[in-house]
Motif scaffolding. Structure first.
Motif, PDB file in Angstrom:
ATOM      1  N   UNK A 190       0.831  -1.201   0.000  1.00  7.13           N
ATOM      2  CA  UNK A 190       0.000   0.000   0.000  1.00  7.13           C
ATOM      3  C   UNK A 190       0.867   1.253   0.000  1.00  7.13           C
ATOM      4  N   UNK A 191       1.924   1.249   0.828  1.00  7.46           N
ATOM      5  CA  UNK A 191       2.829   2.403   0.870  1.00  7.46           C
ATOM      6  C   UNK A 191       3.485   2.593  -0.489  1.00  7.46           C
ATOM      7  N   UNK A 192       3.883   1.463  -1.115  1.00  7.12           N
ATOM      8  CA  UNK A 192       4.518   1.564  -2.432  1.00  7.12           C
ATOM      9  C   UNK A 192       3.559   2.167  -3.450  1.00  7.12           C
ATOM     10  N   UNK A 193       2.300   1.712  -3.424  1.00  9.63           N
ATOM     11  CA  UNK A 193       1.311   2.264  -4.360  1.00  9.63           C
ATOM     12  C   UNK A 193       1.131   3.756  -4.101  1.00  9.63           C
ATOM     13  N   UNK A 194       1.014   4.127  -2.824  1.00  4.97           N
ATOM     14  CA  UNK A 194       0.813   5.536  -2.492  1.00  4.97           C
ATOM     15  C   UNK A 194       2.012   6.377  -2.925  1.00  4.97           C
ATOM     16  N   UNK A 195       3.210   5.808  -2.783  1.00  5.29           N
ATOM     17  CA  UNK A 195       4.418   6.582  -3.078  1.00  5.29           C
ATOM     18  C   UNK A 195       4.679   6.709  -4.576  1.00  5.29           C
ATOM     19  N   UNK A 196       4.429   5.630  -5.332  1.00  2.00           N
ATOM     20  CA  UNK A 196       4.809   5.641  -6.750  1.00  2.00           C
ATOM     21  C   UNK A 196       3.680   6.062  -7.677  1.00  2.00           C
ATOM     22  N   UNK A 197       2.535   6.433  -7.125  1.00  5.90           N
ATOM     23  CA  UNK A 197       1.412   6.759  -8.001  1.00  5.90           C
ATOM     24  C   UNK A 197       0.951   8.193  -7.793  1.00  5.90           C
ATOM     25  N   UNK A 198       1.895   9.082  -7.532  1.00  3.77           N
ATOM     26  CA  UNK A 198       1.512  10.462  -7.229  1.00  3.77           C
ATOM     27  C   UNK A 198       0.922  11.165  -8.444  1.00  3.77           C
ATOM     28  N   UNK A 199       1.265  10.672  -9.634  1.00  2.73           N
ATOM     29  CA  UNK A 199       0.787  11.349 -10.833  1.00  2.73           C
ATOM     30  C   UNK A 199      -0.619  10.911 -11.230  1.00  2.73           C
ATOM     31  N   UNK A 200      -1.189   9.941 -10.526  1.00  3.13           N
ATOM     32  CA  UNK A 200      -2.508   9.445 -10.914  1.00  3.13           C
ATOM     33  C   UNK A 200      -3.602  10.374 -10.385  1.00  3.13           C
ATOM     34  N   UNK A 201      -4.785  10.347 -11.013  1.00  2.00           N
ATOM     35  CA  UNK A 201      -5.891  11.184 -10.547  1.00  2.00           C
ATOM     36  C   UNK A 201      -6.196  10.913  -9.073  1.00  2.00           C
ATOM     37  N   UNK A 202      -6.427  11.965  -8.310  1.00  4.37           N
ATOM     38  CA  UNK A 202      -6.629  11.829  -6.873  1.00  4.37           C
ATOM     39  C   UNK A 202      -7.811  10.966  -6.493  1.00  4.37           C
ATOM     40  N   UNK A 203      -8.915  11.105  -7.217  1.00  6.22           N
ATOM     41  CA  UNK A 203     -10.102  10.336  -6.850  1.00  6.22           C
ATOM     42  C   UNK A 203      -9.854   8.849  -7.025  1.00  6.22           C
ATOM     43  N   UNK A 204      -9.186   8.479  -8.124  1.00  2.00           N
ATOM     44  CA  UNK A 204      -8.885   7.065  -8.358  1.00  2.00           C
ATOM     45  C   UNK A 204      -7.981   6.528  -7.247  1.00  2.00           C
ATOM     46  N   UNK A 205      -6.926   7.311  -6.925  1.00  3.57           N
ATOM     47  CA  UNK A 205      -6.001   6.863  -5.873  1.00  3.57           C
ATOM     48  C   UNK A 205      -6.721   6.712  -4.548  1.00  3.57           C
ATOM     49  N   UNK A 206      -7.653   7.641  -4.271  1.00  2.00           N
ATOM     50  CA  UNK A 206      -8.408   7.554  -3.012  1.00  2.00           C
ATOM     51  C   UNK A 206      -9.162   6.235  -2.947  1.00  2.00           C
ATOM     52  N   UNK A 207      -9.754   5.850  -4.078  1.00  2.00           N
ATOM     53  CA  UNK A 207     -10.522   4.596  -4.087  1.00  2.00           C
ATOM     54  C   UNK A 207      -9.591   3.391  -3.978  1.00  2.00           C
ATOM     55  N   UNK A 208      -8.455   3.423  -4.714  1.00  4.84           N
ATOM     56  CA  UNK A 208      -7.514   2.301  -4.659  1.00  4.84           C
ATOM     57  C   UNK A 208      -7.023   2.097  -3.225  1.00  4.84           C
ATOM     58  N   UNK A 209      -6.574   3.202  -2.601  1.00  7.28           N
ATOM     59  CA  UNK A 209      -6.058   3.094  -1.235  1.00  7.28           C
ATOM     60  C   UNK A 209      -7.178   2.713  -0.276  1.00  7.28           C
ATOM     61  N   UNK A 210      -8.392   3.170  -0.568  1.00  9.70           N
ATOM     62  CA  UNK A 210      -9.535   2.810   0.281  1.00  9.70           C
ATOM     63  C   UNK A 210      -9.811   1.320   0.240  1.00  9.70           C
ATOM     64  N   UNK A 211      -9.781   0.723  -0.965  1.00  6.46           N
ATOM     65  CA  UNK A 211     -10.027  -0.717  -1.079  1.00  6.46           C
ATOM     66  C   UNK A 211      -8.929  -1.487  -0.343  1.00  6.46           C
ATOM     67  N   UNK A 212      -7.666  -1.043  -0.509  1.00  7.67           N
ATOM     68  CA  UNK A 212      -6.564  -1.703   0.210  1.00  7.67           C
ATOM     69  C   UNK A 212      -6.767  -1.563   1.716  1.00  7.67           C
ATOM     70  N   UNK A 213      -7.291  -0.408   2.141  1.00 12.70           N
ATOM     71  CA  UNK A 213      -7.586  -0.203   3.560  1.00 12.70           C
ATOM     72  C   UNK A 213      -8.644  -1.166   4.047  1.00 12.70           C
ATOM     73  N   UNK A 214      -9.635  -1.419   3.197  1.00 14.89           N
ATOM     74  CA  UNK A 214     -10.699  -2.358   3.573  1.00 14.89           C
ATOM     75  C   UNK A 214     -10.124  -3.746   3.827  1.00 14.89           C
TER      76      UNK A 214
END
Lengths: 653, 149
Positions: A107-131
C-alpha cells in the motif's frame, strides 16, 4: 510491557485502516478533496503502527520473551539466533502479521509511486486496500492475537517445528505472501475503476506493473517452496499437488491469465470486462488460499492444528470480498464490448486461448482441491483425488499453451499473416524434432516417453522465442529493439522452455530406490557405485543427529561424499536432513532412513537428471516479470486527458 | 454477418469448446482417480473395494512394529482402537512414523493384510488428520450401536 504496546499498535492500525477505507472512498464519491487527501496520511500511519507491532514481536523472539504465549510455543532457548527471525512467521499468528505487514508495504509503495494518478482514483484504490487491511487486522485482533501473555512466564519454550528450521523458510513465506498479497493491488485498481465508473483502459495501464511484480514474486515464492520441499521433506519430489501447494498455484494460474489479458486491454481495448473479472478472481483465490491453509479444512502436509472460528471468519470475509466485488461487477461492468476488432488469426485470439486454458486449469485445480469437502457435503464418503487426477488433466490443458506459445509474439495484433509466421518458425520446429530424435538416443534407458517429448517441447518453445528475439534484432533499429516489456516476455517464455525440459526429463529418467545397507557395503544405483561407510553421532546447535556417510564413485573416480542426517530435536521430533550433490545436469540425493536392526540402515537414493532446471525456469520467469514491470511506458506521465480530473489531482499534488 | 458478430461467435464457440473438453477430461479423471479412505473397522466390514487401491487411515498400534534385521520390509498394525489391520510396507518410512502416531497408508488388500505402497505421517506431531479422527469416531459410534442392540 512491550507486548502490550504491540497489541495497542495493532488496534491503532485497525482504526487507521478503517479511516483509510471509509473516508477517501466517501470523499471520492462526494468530490470532497479534504477527505481524498486523507488517504495517504492514513496509509503512512497504519504502516508505521503495523511495522511497530511486527518489530515488537520480532524483538520478543530475539530476546526470548517466553511470557508471550506465541513465542513460547514456537521458540526455545537453544534455537540459534538466525532462526528466531523466521520463527516470527513460523506459525499462524505471526504469519498473519506478516501478511498484514506485506499488505502495508504494497500500500505504501502504491501511495508513493502513483503520485501522478488522478486523486479520486487513488483515493478509491487506497480505500479498497484499507478495507482488506481492516479485515485482516480485525481477524488478528479477534482470533489470532500474537501478543497474548502466558503468565507466569515459562522457563523455556516449546520449539520451532524442526521442519521449519531451514534457510529456505527464511525466504519462502515472505516471497509467497508478497505475491499473494500483491494481487490485492490489481484487485484494488479494478474495484476503484468499477466504483468510479471510469472503465476506460487507463486504470489497466496503471495496474499492469503492480500485477507483474506480484506475479513475479508469487513465481519466486512457489519456486522456493518447491525447492524447499525437494530438499527438506526428504521425498525428493518437487511438486505434490498438495492442497496448500494448490492454494498458491491457483492464484498463479489466474494471475498468469491476468497479466496477458491486461496486455490486450491496455493495448487494444478488448477484454475489458474480462480483465476486471480476472483481477477479482486472482485476489479471491489468494484469499481462498489463506482460508485453506489457515482453517485446516483440508488434510495437507502443511496442516496445522487449527481453530474452526478462524476458518469461519476468513470464510465470511471471503464471502464479503468475492460477493461484494462480483455484485459491483454485475452492476457496473462495461455493458458494451469495446476495443478494436480482431481476426481469427491474431495475437488477440492466441491470448484468448491462453486465458481460457489458464482459467480452466485453475478451475480444474480448484475442483480437485475442494473435492474432499464436496464429497463430504454430498455424503459420498472420504474421497480425495490425488496426483493422478492433476497429473492427467493439467498437462492436457497446458498442451495447447505449449504448442501455441511460439506463435504469440510472431502473430500481429488484429490480423496475423500465417505464411510469414510459419516461415519464421519452421527452424524451431525442425530443431525440436531433431532434438527429440537425439534425446531418444541419449535417454535410451529412460522409463517413459516423457524425456523426448520434454526435449522437443523445450526446444520448440525456447527456439521459438529465440527466433523472435533474433527477428527484432534484425528488423528494428538499435535502441528500440527490446522494450523492457518485451524483454520480460522473452525471458519468461524462455523460462517456460527451461522448466519444461526440467520437468519432463526428470520425470522420465530419475532413478529412485530405497535400499538396505550394512556398513562398507556398495550398491549400484543409476550407473554409480554408492558405498555406505557407516553412521556416527554428531551434535548440532540444538539437535543430536545420526550422520551417515555415503561415498559415490563412478568407476574408480570419487564423485562426492554425502552426509545425510537424521536429527533429533529437543521436542522429541525426528527430522531427516538429506544431502544433495547438486549439478546443472544431475542431482545425487541421499536421505538416511531408519536403523534396520543389527548394523543395517535404510537409505533412500535418488539420481535426478536435470531436476534443477525446474527451478532455473522459475527464476527466468521471476526476472521476466520484474523486467516487464520496469517498462518506462508505465511510469510516463499521463496525457492531459487523463489528468483532467482537476480538483482532485491538485489536492494531492 | 458483421465482423463484430463473427468475432463474438468465434470467441463464444472457442470458449464453449474449451469448457466442454475441460469438463469431459475432468469428469473422466475424477471418476478414475477417486481414492477413498477407510478405517480398519470399515475394511473388515467389507466396505473397501476388493483388489483395488484405497487409503487406510488409523493409528500405528503400540508394540506392533516388526521387521527382519537388515530388511526394508516392515510389518505393523494400524488400528482405529476397535479393529486392527496388519500392514506390510517395503521402503524407508517417513520421519514421524512411530507407534501411536496417526498415519494414512495407500495400497490394496493382499492375502488378509494391507500391502501399502505409500505411508504418510503428518508433520505436526499433535495433529491428527480429520479423516482419521472421523474414522475413529465412526468406529466408536458403530461399537456403541452394537453394544446397545
Amino acid at each position: 510491557m512491550l507486548p502490550e504496546l504491540g497489541q495497542f499498535a495493532l488496534i491503532l492500525a485497525l482504526l487507521l485502516a478503517f479511516a483509510q477505507c471509509a473516508l477517501p472512498i466517501y470523499g471520492a464519491w462526494r468530490g470532497n478533496t479534504a477527505l481524498i487527501g486523507l488517504a495517504r496520511p492514513a496509509v503512512a500511519g497504519q504502516a508505521v503502527f503495523v511495522a511497530l507491532a511486527f518489530g515488537i514481536l520480532t524483538w520478543a523472539f530475539l530476546t526470548q520473551d517466553f511470557s508471550v504465549a506465541y513465542v513460547a510455543q514456537n521458540s526455545n532457548l537453544s534455537l540459534p539466533w538466525y532462526y528466531r527471525f523466521p520463527a516470527v512467521w513460523g506459525a499462524h499468528e505471526g504469519s498473519l502479521l506478516l501478511w498484514i505487514l506485506i499488505l502495508n508495504v504494497w500500500t505504501v509503495a502504491v501511495a508513493a509511486f502513483s503520485r501522478h494518478l488522478p486523486g479520486a482514483l487513488m483515493a478509491r484504490v487506497l480505500g479498497v486496500l484499507g478495507f482488506i487491511s481492516c479485515g485482516f487486522l480485525l481477524f488478528t485482533i479477534l482470533t489470532s492475537n500474537p501478543f497474548l501473555r502466558h503468565l507466569p512466564a515459562l522457563p523455556d519454550g516449546n520449539d520451532l517445528n524442526p521442519i521449519l528450521q531451514d534457510p529456505g523458510l527464511i525466504m519462502h513465506p515472505p516471497m509467497l505472501y508478497t505475491g499473494y498479497v500483491g494481487f490485492s493491488v490489481a484487485f484494488a485498481f479494478a474495484i476503484a475503476a468499477l466504483l468510479g465508473g471510469q472503465l476506460d483502459v487507463a486504470w489497466v495501464r496503471w495496474a499492469r506493473p503492480w500485477t507483474n511484480v506480484a506475479w513475479a514474486f508469487l513465481t519466486l515464492g512457489i519456486t522456493l517452496g518447491s525447492w524447499w520441499a525437494y530438499y527438506v521433506l526428504g521425498w525428493g519430489g518437487w511438486w505434490f499437488w498438495d492442497p496448500v501447494e494448490n492454494a498458491s498455484f491457483m492464484p498463479w494460474l489466474v494471475g498468469t491469465a491476468l497479466i496477458h489479458s491486461q496486455a490486450v486491454t491496455e493495448k487494444r481495448g478488448s477484454f475489458r470486462a474480462w480483465t476486471i473479472l480476472l483481477s477479482i478472481f486472482a485476489f479471491s483465490l489468494s484469499l481462498l488460499g489463506t482460508f485453506l491453509v489457515r482453517s485446516g479444512v483440508l488434510t495437507s502436509v502443511h496442516a496445522f492444528a487449527s481453530d474452526p472460528r478462524r476458518g469461519i471468519f476468513i470464510l465470511v470475509f471471503l464471502g464479503i470480498v468475492v460477493g461484494g466485488s462480483l455484485l459491483l461487477y454485475a452492476v457496473r461492468a462495461p455493458k458494451v464490448a469495446g476495443g478494436k476488432p480482431f481476426a481469427l488469426l491474431s495475437r488477440e485470439t492466441l491470448l484468448l486461448v491462453n486465458n481460457l486454458m489458464f482459467v480452466c486449469a485453475a478451475a480444474m485445480v480448484l475442483l480437485g482441491t475442494l473435492y474432499p469437502i464436496i464429497g463430504d457435503m454430498l455424503g459420498i464418503g472420504r474421497v480425495s483425488v490425488g496426483p493422478p487426477y492433476f497429473g492427467f488433466v493439467f498437462p492436457l490443458l497446458m498442451l495447447p499453451v505449449v504448442l501455441l506459445i511460439p506463435f504469440g509474439p510472431f502473430f500481429r495484433w488484429a490480423s496475423a499473416d500465417w505464411s510469414s509466421t510459419w516461415r519464421a518458425l519452421r527452424p524451431a520446429l525442425v530443431l525440436a524434432l531433431v532434438a527429440a530424435v537425439v534425446a531418444k538416443l541419449v535417454f535410451r534407458h529412460a522409463a517413459s516417453w516423457h524425456a523426448f517429448i520434454g526435449v522437443a517441447a523445450a526446444f520448440w518453445v525456447g527456439a521459438g522465442i529465440a527466433l523472435y528475439a533474433l527477428k527484432r534484432w534484425r528488423e528494428v533499429p538499435a535502441g528500440r529493439r527490446y522494450t523492457p516489456e518485451m524483454l520480460g516476455m522473452i525471458l519468461a517464455h524462455f523460462g517456460l522452455a527451461v522448466f519444461l525440459a526440467g520437468v519432463l526429463i526428470t520425470q522420465a529418467t530419475s532413478v529412485e530406490s530405497d535400499l538396505s545397507f550394512t556398513p562398507n557395503q556398495t550398491q549400484q544405483v543409476g550407473g554409480l557405485d554408492f558405498r555406505f561407510v557407516g553412521v556416527q553421532r554428531v551434535q548440532g546447535p540444538n539437535y543430536l543427529a545420526d550422520q551417515g556417510t555415503v561415498e559415490v564413485r563412478s568407476g574408480d573416480r570419487l564423485v562426492t561424499t554425502l552426509h545425510p542426517e537424521k536429527r533429533q530435536y529437543s521436542g522429541q521430533q525426528m527430522q531427516s536432513k538429506s544431502d544433495i550433490d547438486g549439478g546443472v545436469f544431475r542431482d545425487l540425493y541421499v536421505a538416511l532412513g531408519e536403523p534396520l536392526g543389527d548394523t543395517a540402515w535404510g537409505v533412500r537414493i535418488y539420481v535426478k537428471p536435470f531436476v534443477r532446471w525446474i527451478w532455473f525456469g522459475g527464476l527466468f520467469m521471476l526476472v521476466g516479470g520484474l523486467t516487464a514491470s520496469a517498462d518506462r511506458r508505465f511510469r510516463a506521465r499521463r496525457s492531459a486527458r487523463d489528468e483532467a480530473v482537476p480538483a482532485a489531482a491538485t489536492a494531492t499534488a | 454477418m458483421t465482423p463484430t458478430r463473427k468475432r463474438r461467435l468465434i470467441a463464444v464457440s472457442l470458449i464453449l469448446l474449451a469448457v466442454a473438453v475441460a469438463a469431459a477430461l475432468t469428469a473422466l479423471a475424477l471418476s478414475r482417480n477417486m481414492s477413498y479412505l477407510f478405517s480398519p473397522s470399515e475394511v473388515l466390514a467389507g466396505k473397501a473395494p476388493d483388489g483395488s487401491s484405497f487409503r487406510l487411515g488409523g493409528v500405528v498400534l503400540e508394540h506392533s512394529i516388526q521387521r527382519a534385521p537388515g530388511s526394508l520390509t516392515v510389518d505393523f498394525v494400524v488400528t482405529d482402537r476397535f479393529h486392527d489391520m496388519p500392514v506390510q510396507y517395503t521402503g524407508v518410512l517417513p520421519d514421524l512414523f512411530r507407534e501411536g502416531q496417526s498415519i494414512i497408508a495407500t495400497g490394496r488388500m493382499q492375502d488378509g493384510h494391507f500391502a501399502a505402497r505409500e505411508v504418510l505421517a503428518k508433520h505436526d506431531e499433535t495433529y491428527m488428520p480429520k479423516e482419521v479422527a472421523d474414522a475413529i469416531r465412526k468406529a466408536e459410534a458403530a461399537k456403541k450401536a452394537r453394544a446397545s442392540d
